[in-house]
Scaffold this active site. Sequence first.
Site, mmCIF file in Angstrom:
data_model
loop_
_atom_site.group_PDB
_atom_site.id
_atom_site.type_symbol
_atom_site.label_atom_id
_atom_site.label_comp_id
_atom_site.label_asym_id
_atom_site.label_seq_id
_atom_site.Cartn_x
_atom_site.Cartn_y
_atom_site.Cartn_z
ATOM 1 N N SER A 194 30.070 41.352 28.550
ATOM 2 C CA SER A 194 30.375 40.729 27.255
ATOM 3 C C SER A 194 30.107 39.229 27.221
ATOM 4 O O SER A 194 30.988 38.427 26.879
ATOM 5 C CB SER A 194 31.834 41.003 26.908
ATOM 6 O OG SER A 194 32.095 42.362 27.074
ATOM 7 N N ARG A 218 24.421 32.096 29.611
ATOM 8 C CA ARG A 218 25.525 31.230 30.030
ATOM 9 C C ARG A 218 26.822 32.006 29.917
ATOM 10 O O ARG A 218 26.905 32.997 29.190
ATOM 11 C CB ARG A 218 25.615 29.955 29.188
ATOM 12 C CG ARG A 218 26.170 30.115 27.788
ATOM 13 C CD ARG A 218 26.308 28.772 27.112
ATOM 14 N NE ARG A 218 25.096 27.984 27.275
ATOM 15 C CZ ARG A 218 24.017 28.150 26.543
ATOM 16 N NH1 ARG A 218 23.996 29.061 25.595
ATOM 17 N NH2 ARG A 218 22.953 27.434 26.761
ATOM 18 N N ASP A 256 29.519 44.149 24.538
ATOM 19 C CA ASP A 256 30.688 44.899 24.040
ATOM 20 C C ASP A 256 30.607 45.211 22.545
ATOM 21 O O ASP A 256 31.097 46.251 22.088
ATOM 22 C CB ASP A 256 32.010 44.177 24.365
ATOM 23 C CG ASP A 256 32.045 42.720 23.939
ATOM 24 O OD1 ASP A 256 31.012 42.201 23.494
ATOM 25 O OD2 ASP A 256 33.118 42.095 24.052
HETATM 26 C C1 BGC Z 1 30.322 36.479 24.189
HETATM 27 C C2 BGC Z 1 29.759 37.741 23.558
HETATM 28 C C3 BGC Z 1 30.859 38.775 23.423
HETATM 29 C C4 BGC Z 1 32.053 38.197 22.692
HETATM 30 C C5 BGC Z 1 33.193 39.186 22.525
HETATM 31 C C6 BGC Z 1 31.562 36.020 23.452
HETATM 32 O O1 BGC Z 1 32.138 34.940 24.113
HETATM 33 O O2 BGC Z 1 29.359 35.462 24.157
HETATM 34 O O3 BGC Z 1 28.698 38.253 24.325
HETATM 35 O O4 BGC Z 1 30.338 39.881 22.725
HETATM 36 O O5 BGC Z 1 32.533 37.068 23.390
HETATM 37 O O6 BGC Z 1 33.666 39.626 23.755
#
Ligand code: BGC
Length: 500
Positions: free
Chosen positions: A165, A180, A219
Amino acid sequence: MSFENLHKVNAEALEDAVVEICSSLEVDAAKLDELTAYFIECMEKGLNNTSVGEEKTVDKGLPMIPTYVTSLPNGTERGVLLAADLGGTHFRVCSVTLNGDGTFDMQQLKSKIPEEYLNDKDVTSEELFSYLGRRTRAFVRKHHPELLKSTGENIKPLKMGFTFSYPIDQTSLSSGTLIRWTKSFKIEDTVGKDVVRLYQEQLDIQGLSMINVVALTNDTVGTFLSHCYTSGARPSSAGEISEPVIGCIFGTGTNGCYMEDIENIKKLPDELRTRLLHEGKTQMCINIEWGSFDNELKHLSATKYDIDIDQKFSPNPGYHLFEKRISGMYLGELLRNILVDLHARGLILGQYRNYDQLPHRLKTPFQLCSEVLSRIEIDDSTNLRETELSFLQSLRLPTTFEERKAIQNLVRSITRRSAYLAAVPIAAILIKTNALNKRYHGEVEIGFDGYVIEYYPGFRSMLRHALALSPIGTEGERKIHLRLAKDGSGVGAALCALVA
Ligand code: BGC
């Protein structure tokens, strides 16, 4: 001045300061219009921009990451698959049995990620993925011991989907490099590496080479797929068939995905786009990474607290500024920063003469969690007793009734801003894809997950209110069905692995 008058002057000064802060957090209909229009512009720019990793560069738009998912499940899928899910606070390993009728069975091992992996600057990528490998082995030992007994020719490979995620430059359905970290992780040497390879290497070391990580998913994508699987083509309450159009997360972080016409995804190599279209695939799921919206602050407003949180306390200064105004990780931190400032201005907590004397927990970034805010949000107890107890318990901080009234007003404004801003990407996607006009009644479904939208009292109704104020209007808002896809990322990763 008498004590009573002094008290009154202070209470009024506090009230004035709070009114001012709350009004700086307001998002009105005009702002929703402006932000929605700019969000659509950034989506379009992002679809044309080939350098996914450079979302900070002005005029590159949103990351808009192609996920290589080109079709959506309909509930008839069957199979037994494994899934792993690295989120902001937990790591989960699951085995998912898709029953083919929109239902599934799941066994899982959920582990809270130890603090050292989040906060210790010296932790390496290898150490983190080794931890993931060890937890996966613990899961297998408990739920699939037969896998550890199988040897040589008996070994039956098992497909696994990996939900990761964080922003990934996805190069295929089963590979992608970390752009990142967001949320709490800071492990520098993972950036630029293929996270599937890092994980598979550790599975092999743990003697789990019968597990093949064949799919990598965000996610939001997992949530979307799982929502599509469980809802199938179910009629909505109005008897109308509604179409799943968005998967989104409002939890520690925030993000969303949707299906885009492949011919609009100009960032895909021409040859790939032509091949997909030739194979009859017309759409691909795009991971928007909307936490990164308007990192240049062209249209988002910024209070001095937002700037401090981003620059002094967040692990990724300058990035994910939209997320820092919305997600659960930042709501409490915003309140903490405001309280410290009000104290410095001599307006609250007068029993502490200076900053150093404040309770340690109030001085510690990210110590005030959104769960405390959720209790304050709906506190209707006499003299805000519930708030008093929450603050004593979580921060060891005694408060007066006036201070608690101020705190409750601040909490409500912080969350209202979060929920109102959350409406922007949803309205933007619905407008960009014309989803509300596609069928006669244009009913749409949004699959969501995340503790803020699931548990925070009033978040969903504030979000709905903002959607009605947004350019889609009350008519559009009424066509939206918000559906919880609980733990969707596990089922979604399994669905991805099934087609890989
Ligand atoms: C991330 C995403 C993720 C979201 C929810 C963000 O900080 O960059 O990739 O889908 O959080 O978990």
